[in-house]
Structure formats: C-alpha cells, structure tokens
Design a protein around this motif. Structure first.
Motif, PDB file in Angstrom:
ATOM      1  N   ASP A 130      -0.537   9.581   3.782  1.00  0.00           N
ATOM      2  CA  ASP A 130       0.871   9.470   3.397  1.00  0.00           C
ATOM      3  C   ASP A 130       1.418   8.075   3.660  1.00  0.00           C
ATOM      4  O   ASP A 130       2.150   7.521   2.841  1.00  0.00           O
ATOM      5  N   ARG A 134       2.814   5.703   0.732  1.00  0.00           N
ATOM      6  CA  ARG A 134       4.186   5.189   0.756  1.00  0.00           C
ATOM      7  C   ARG A 134       4.192   3.674   0.592  1.00  0.00           C
ATOM      8  O   ARG A 134       5.139   3.104   0.056  1.00  0.00           O
ATOM      9  N   ARG A 137       4.278   2.585  -3.236  1.00  0.00           N
ATOM     10  CA  ARG A 137       5.383   2.997  -4.112  1.00  0.00           C
ATOM     11  C   ARG A 137       5.652   1.926  -5.156  1.00  0.00           C
ATOM     12  O   ARG A 137       5.526   0.729  -4.893  1.00  0.00           O
TER      13      ARG A 137
END
Length: 201
Positions: A130, A134, A137
């Motif tokens: 994760d 992130r 992005r």
C-alpha cells in the motif's frame, strides 16, 4: 453497520467504546501469539482472552486475519512515528519503508524463535504494498496495472531482506540494512517508471 477503518487500523469513528474494544482484541491476539502460532488461534480464543463476545468481535472484524492486519498496521505506524518516518512518497522513501520493516521485526512482540511466518508475511507485506502504491499515485490505469505486480514483488523483496537481516543477526545496523534494501529494490520501481515514461512519449 461495521465502522470503517483507516490505514493505521483505528476506527474512523471517535466513539471511545469502539476504540477500546479494538484495542482489547488486538492485545488479546498479541498475547496469544506469544504462546502459539497464528494459524492455531481461533476467534473463540481471542474473544475469551479479550473478555469480549463473538458478536463484538464480528462488529469490528470479519475474521482473525483482518484483526491481525489491523493490529500490525497500527503497530507499524507507531514504530514509524517514533522513528519520524513519514512515507510521504512510497517510491521516494524506500529506505524509510525498509527501516520501518526492520524496526517492526525487531520490536514485534513475537518471540524470536517462534516468529509466525504467516502472521508476519500476511500482515506486513500488504502494508508495504500500500505504501508503494500510494507513492505511485497519478499513474495511468494501464501503467498502474503493471505497477500492481511490481509493487507486490518489491514488497516481498523488502520483507524478505529485512527478515533475513533479522534472523542472521550479523551486527549490521538497521539503518545500514535499509540502505542495502533500497539499492536492491529501487531498480524494480525505476524500471516501471522508465516504461511509463516511454509509453507516454
């Protein structure tokens, strides 16, 4: 309706009863892990250890794996906060992520000789994935699909290197090991970045 949960494993709600129940369940699981492998622990044992009920357990978590994930995410975040790690950009902070994993393995409550393989891998790797995702992005949907696979590979590499460091105990400081892990993993992510740039040009 089950209260929603944020990345750090805490409830989005501010009800102290919810927070207290979740803490009691996490503490119960942590205590049980010092005595037996995760796969041998039942939900019933967790609720008995916590003095809560099965109904309360299922109000917060669908199964024991979700509880483990929440517990690990919370503790990983607490360790990172103590270190002053921000993980603001997953791709740009590989060293911080690696250091966080090394810290977690060192400070986890599990006894060194009984580190439950599933408990650590199953809990830490999704957190690292994760953080890496992130950091990616803004990637297009096509490139993002490729990054999903690479971030999984990178997360396993980070965890594997950190676990090897932890188990061999050859005296290398965590900070130095984090630098080595970064050198190993960065080419994986850089390759995806180059591929993305080539596809967009």
């Amino acid at each position: 309706m089950r209260p929603s949960t944020s990345l750090d494993g805490t409830s989005d709600a501010t009800d102290p009863r919810i927070m207290r129940s979740r803490r009691m369940l996490m503490d119960a699981l942590a205590n049980l892990l010092t005595h037996k492998p995760f796969e041998d622990i039942s939900v019933q044992e967790i609720v008995e250890e916590s003095t809560l009920t099965r109904t309360t357990f299922y109000l917060h978590y669908p199964d024991k794996n979700s509880l483990l994930q929440a517990m690990t995410t919370k503790r990983f975040g607490e360790l990172a906060e103590r270190r002053g790690l921000t993980f603001a950009d997953g791709n740009g902070n590989l060293r911080e992520i690696a250091l966080g994993v090394c810290d977690y393995l060192t400070e986890a409550l599990y006894c060194p000789g009984q580190l439950p393989r599933m408990a650590l891998e199953g809990a830490i790797i999704p957190i690292v994935e994760d953080l890496l995702r992130r950091g990616a992005r803004g990637v297009s949907m096509e490139a993002g699909a490729g990054f999903e696979l690479v971030s999984t590979a990178a997360a396993w590499a980070i965890f594997g290197c950190a676990r090897s460091w932890f188990e061999t105990s050859d005296g290398i400081p965590a900070e130095e090991m984090a630098v080595r892990i970064e050198a190993i993993v960065r080419p994986l992510l850089s390759a995806v970045s180059l591929e993305r740039n080539s596809a967009s040009s």
